[in-house]
Scaffold this motif. Sequence first.
Motif, short mmCIF file in Angstrom:
data_model
loop_
_atom_site.label_atom_id
_atom_site.label_comp_id
_atom_site.label_asym_id
_atom_site.label_seq_id
_atom_site.Cartn_x
_atom_site.Cartn_y
_atom_site.Cartn_z
N VAL A 1 -31.58 7.86 0.15
CA VAL A 1 -30.92 8.52 1.56
C VAL A 1 -30.71 7.38 2.47
O VAL A 1 -29.84 7.38 3.24
CB VAL A 1 -32.09 9.62 1.95
CG1 VAL A 1 -31.56 9.88 3.32
CG2 VAL A 1 -31.94 10.56 1.21
N LEU A 2 -31.81 6.49 2.66
CA LEU A 2 -31.68 5.69 3.83
C LEU A 2 -31.02 4.19 3.55
O LEU A 2 -30.53 3.61 4.43
CB LEU A 2 -33.30 5.44 4.40
CG LEU A 2 -33.57 4.76 5.80
CD1 LEU A 2 -32.77 5.88 6.75
CD2 LEU A 2 -34.87 4.98 6.00
N SER A 3 -31.39 3.57 2.15
CA SER A 3 -30.78 2.39 2.19
C SER A 3 -29.23 2.37 2.42
O SER A 3 -28.82 1.23 3.01
CB SER A 3 -31.05 2.10 0.79
OG SER A 3 -30.55 0.76 0.25
N PRO A 4 -28.30 3.30 1.88
CA PRO A 4 -26.89 3.08 2.38
C PRO A 4 -26.53 3.14 3.58
O PRO A 4 -25.59 2.57 4.20
CB PRO A 4 -26.15 4.17 1.66
CG PRO A 4 -27.25 4.61 0.44
CD PRO A 4 -28.46 4.46 0.85
N GLU B 1 -24.79 -1.51 1.18
CA GLU B 1 -24.67 -1.16 -0.19
C GLU B 1 -24.40 0.18 -0.55
O GLU B 1 -25.28 1.01 0.39
CB GLU B 1 -26.12 -1.71 -0.83
CG GLU B 1 -26.14 -3.50 -0.70
CD GLU B 1 -27.86 -3.85 -0.83
OE1 GLU B 1 -28.32 -2.79 -1.37
OE2 GLU B 1 -27.78 -5.00 -1.25
N SER B 2 -23.85 0.82 -1.53
CA SER B 2 -23.61 2.05 -1.78
C SER B 2 -24.91 2.81 -2.43
O SER B 2 -25.07 3.75 -2.30
CB SER B 2 -22.55 2.22 -2.62
OG SER B 2 -22.83 1.66 -3.85
N THR B 3 -25.67 1.89 -3.05
CA THR B 3 -27.14 2.31 -3.88
C THR B 3 -28.06 1.36 -3.47
O THR B 3 -27.85 0.04 -3.25
CB THR B 3 -26.85 2.36 -5.46
OG1 THR B 3 -26.61 1.26 -6.00
CG2 THR B 3 -25.82 3.52 -5.56
N PRO B 4 -29.24 1.76 -3.39
CA PRO B 4 -30.37 0.65 -2.99
C PRO B 4 -30.55 -0.19 -4.12
O PRO B 4 -30.54 0.27 -5.39
CB PRO B 4 -31.46 1.65 -2.78
CG PRO B 4 -31.32 2.78 -3.50
CD PRO B 4 -29.64 2.90 -3.55
N ARG B 5 -31.32 -1.42 -3.83
CA ARG B 5 -31.46 -2.29 -4.74
C ARG B 5 -32.71 -1.86 -5.59
O ARG B 5 -33.36 -1.15 -4.81
CB ARG B 5 -31.49 -3.83 -4.18
CG ARG B 5 -30.25 -4.15 -3.46
CD ARG B 5 -30.61 -5.60 -3.06
NE ARG B 5 -30.90 -6.59 -4.12
CZ ARG B 5 -30.69 -7.88 -3.94
NH1 ARG B 5 -30.42 -8.16 -2.72
NH2 ARG B 5 -31.11 -8.69 -5.16
#
Length: 455
Positions: free
Chosen positions: A265-268, A273-277
């Motif tokens: 939810v928060l990383s993008p 980045e579209s998806t979190p690392r």
Amino acid sequence: MPEHTVTSRLQLSGLCFLLQTLTIILFAVFVRYSPESSAELCLQQLNCSRRKLDLGFQHPRFRDGHLQALLGFGLLVAFLGRYGPGSVATSILTMAFAVQWAILIQGFLHFFLNGKIQVGAQSMVSADFCTAAILISAGAVLGRVNPVQMLLLTLLGVTLFSLNEYILLSLMGVSDSGGSLTVHAFGAYFGLMVSRILHQSQMDKRKEQQDVGPLSDVFAVVGTIYLWIFWPGFSSATTAHDNAEPWAVLNTYFSLAASTLAAFVLSPVLYEESTPRMVQIQDAALASTAVMGMPGEMLVTPFGALVAGFLAGLISLLGFRFLTPVLRSRLKIQDTCGVHNVHGLPGILGTLLGTLLAALATADAYSGRLELVFPLVAQGSRTATDQALCQLCALPVTLLLAALGGGLGGAVLKLKGLRSPPDTRYPESKVLREVAEEGPDCGVSRKEPGTSTVV
């Protein structure tokens, strides 16, 4: 070979020999296998979470705890691309000594009977909890302390952890079976205070060498899988054997699931980045286990575990984005592994949640489990409100002991004979030398000829 390298190796060799000889002598004098009748030992002497366990469940619990401490935390510190393997080696060294020292210190406090320390599966589980706290502390100073300093830090950290645990669990009657306070919060803030004392002004003038490459992502993948598999068993390792254990296991699983979604939810939103690392997913998952440490065996309910895990995941990512730069620039604390966001803040959140649940504890809600989770309340010697106050008061006690102990530990590690010689390019390379970069901006590393894992 430089003179300081030879001196460092001799210091490490000599200290390891001295500490191992000391523990062997102390084991010979005090440590004995626990007789079958001593399974009641902790129940008789302590009013704590280290209650009687079903003997059939002790060995799996010890296995889960040991694997989590060794493999889980070992893989978590492998993310530094230039000297990740050296970090893992130092973690193994720390664990090897911490387990032995914890058996002695915790044995004198919890498992001492007739002049001897009674060693069994439960004492090994308790030692693994202590080791986990020390490895959390190591994450705050990773790359800036040498193995000699880390051993001395372990010597002090294990002692203070055991003292804090004894005060909270035995004297205050606090319920903290999964270690939100005793393991996560204490380990984080003890390490952060050491990091603050060890601060060097020249460290701010260079770019931090926390490069994360493809190999580090692989370590993060494996570490995250280990979290999902073994942490529910680790967090429930000291719970009572009747019906309370499924609560701790299930609540931890629910919390893990919700925190993982929080990362997506928060990383993008925070990063491009579209998806979190994978490391972000790993950090969010760790935060969820920290928040469930204290309330895990309580009546938090499944939806409560989901909410707590989701909040912990959000706090972790927000902390890395906004709080870590403040810690570095304003408070001069270099938190290498982000233990403040992953263990410290979620540990405090778990303590506050545990306090609320303690205040709401009733015999009707818990039925027969009340005696397992809050024995003093079930016995009538303490009200639910009094129990909640004890849970809350345990927080400043832990933070104070961690801060004072970390300050003392940092001062000791700054002694001239223990400090690593400075390197104008990479100060950490004199601490944990494992791989060298091919160029100033190259992300691919190789083993440097003629160097050892720990120096």
